[in-house]
Design an enzyme around this catalytic site. Structure first.
Site: not given
Length: 311
Positions: A7-8, A98
């Site tokens: 995930p980015m 994150c």
């Protein structure tokens, strides 16, 4: 060996997931995070980030996508996880990695790694809320300012019932600066009894070999390396030193990406998203450098389309 697509936030969204999974070599994707604060999100909020939920939780190429939730309140995360689970995903992922300041300031993402007990409560609450047949996984960094509590956090995640753990082998303080400390994942693998996946700084086939050796992990998660070289997963599988697909085989995918961007995203975002991907790929492809320079200041959709058609 399995290879996952990372995930980015702001980069690897459903459009690029669609294109990269068409290339092949990817076993599963994790979506960019869906932020959960103090409300029960409507179904459309999950579908907006993960439209693959309307396709059986898979990209058009058939690759499963596991939606990721980010938040810090166990009860609220559990409620949202239950609603998300009702939409039929192939699992639910939790974000403990994150590094964004705005996320950390509100007690989410990597900031939670200073509170292993809260991390455990979040995982336990979500695991109870999600049907047993749907896996619950988590992604963490080695820590916030240092890695002194990495094993403690990983144990909290595993003992609370997570089925799988991805470890990005850097702290929040490390950001995205090389190196990634793959060997530290070995300590985590030794401590927990669930599968552990290595992530961070895998740009080439040789990086993948060294990461697997240092971390002891058979499964890897690819992020910026796969965006830069879309053939990387295939090359790792083949254990081939020549990672790159020829540019001519990538060009139809660049065109398909542009068509999807124009169809799915706001006009003001479109040219920027194409340039963002070309900016990554020019690290590997001289042709991407030429395209980036040709389109660098172009914002007119018709002109971008015309330029790509000429290639």
């Amino acid at each position: 060996m399995q290879l996952l697509l990372a995930p980015m936030e702001g980069l690897l969204d459903f459009v690029l997931r669609d294109i990269l999974t068409r290339v092949g070599g990817v076993d599963r994707c994790v979506s960019e995070f869906i932020r959960v604060t103090n409300t029960l999100l409507p179904e459309r909020a999950f579908v907006r980030v993960v439209p693959e939920l309307l396709n059986g939780g898979r990209t058009l190429a058939g690759v499963p996508v596991r939606p990721q939730l980010l938040g810090s309140d166990p009860h609220c995360l559990a409620e949202n996880a239950a609603r998300l689970a009702s939409l039929g995903p192939t699992g639910v992922d939790l974000n403990f990695g994150c590094p964004a300041k705005v996320v950390n300031r509100h007690g989410g993402g990597a900031a939670l790694l200073d509170e292993p007990e809260l991390v455990g409560r979040i995982v336990a609450a979500v695991r109870r809320a999600v049907p047993p047949e749907q896996p619950v996984s988590a992604k963490m960094r080695l820590g916030f300012n240092d890695d002194s509590r990495a094993v403690e956090c990983a144990l909290a995640i595993a003992e609370a019932g997570a089925d799988e753990l991805v470890v990005h082998a850097r702290t929040k303080a490390d950001g995205y600066r090389p190196p990634a400390y793959w060997a530290r994942i070995q300590n985590i693998r030794a401590a927990v009894r669930i599968p552990v996946i290595a992530n961070g700084e895998i740009w080439t086939v040789d990086d993948a070999r060294r990461c697997r050796a240092a971390s002891g992990c058979d499964t890897l998660m690819l992020g910026r390396g796969m965006v830069t070289d879309p053939g990387l997963a295939l090359a790792i599988r083949a254990d081939a030193d020549q990672a790159q697909l020829p540019w001519q085989s990538l060009l139809p995918l660049v065109n398909a990406f542009w068509e999807l961007v124009c169809a799915q995203l706001e006009p003001r975002q479109r040219a920027g998203r194409l340039k963002q991907w070309l900016n990554f790929m020019r690290r590997c492809y001289p042709e991407a450098e030429v395209a980036f320079q040709a389109l660098r200041v172009e914002t007119d959709q018709a002109k971008v389309t015309a330029w790509l058609a000429q290639q």
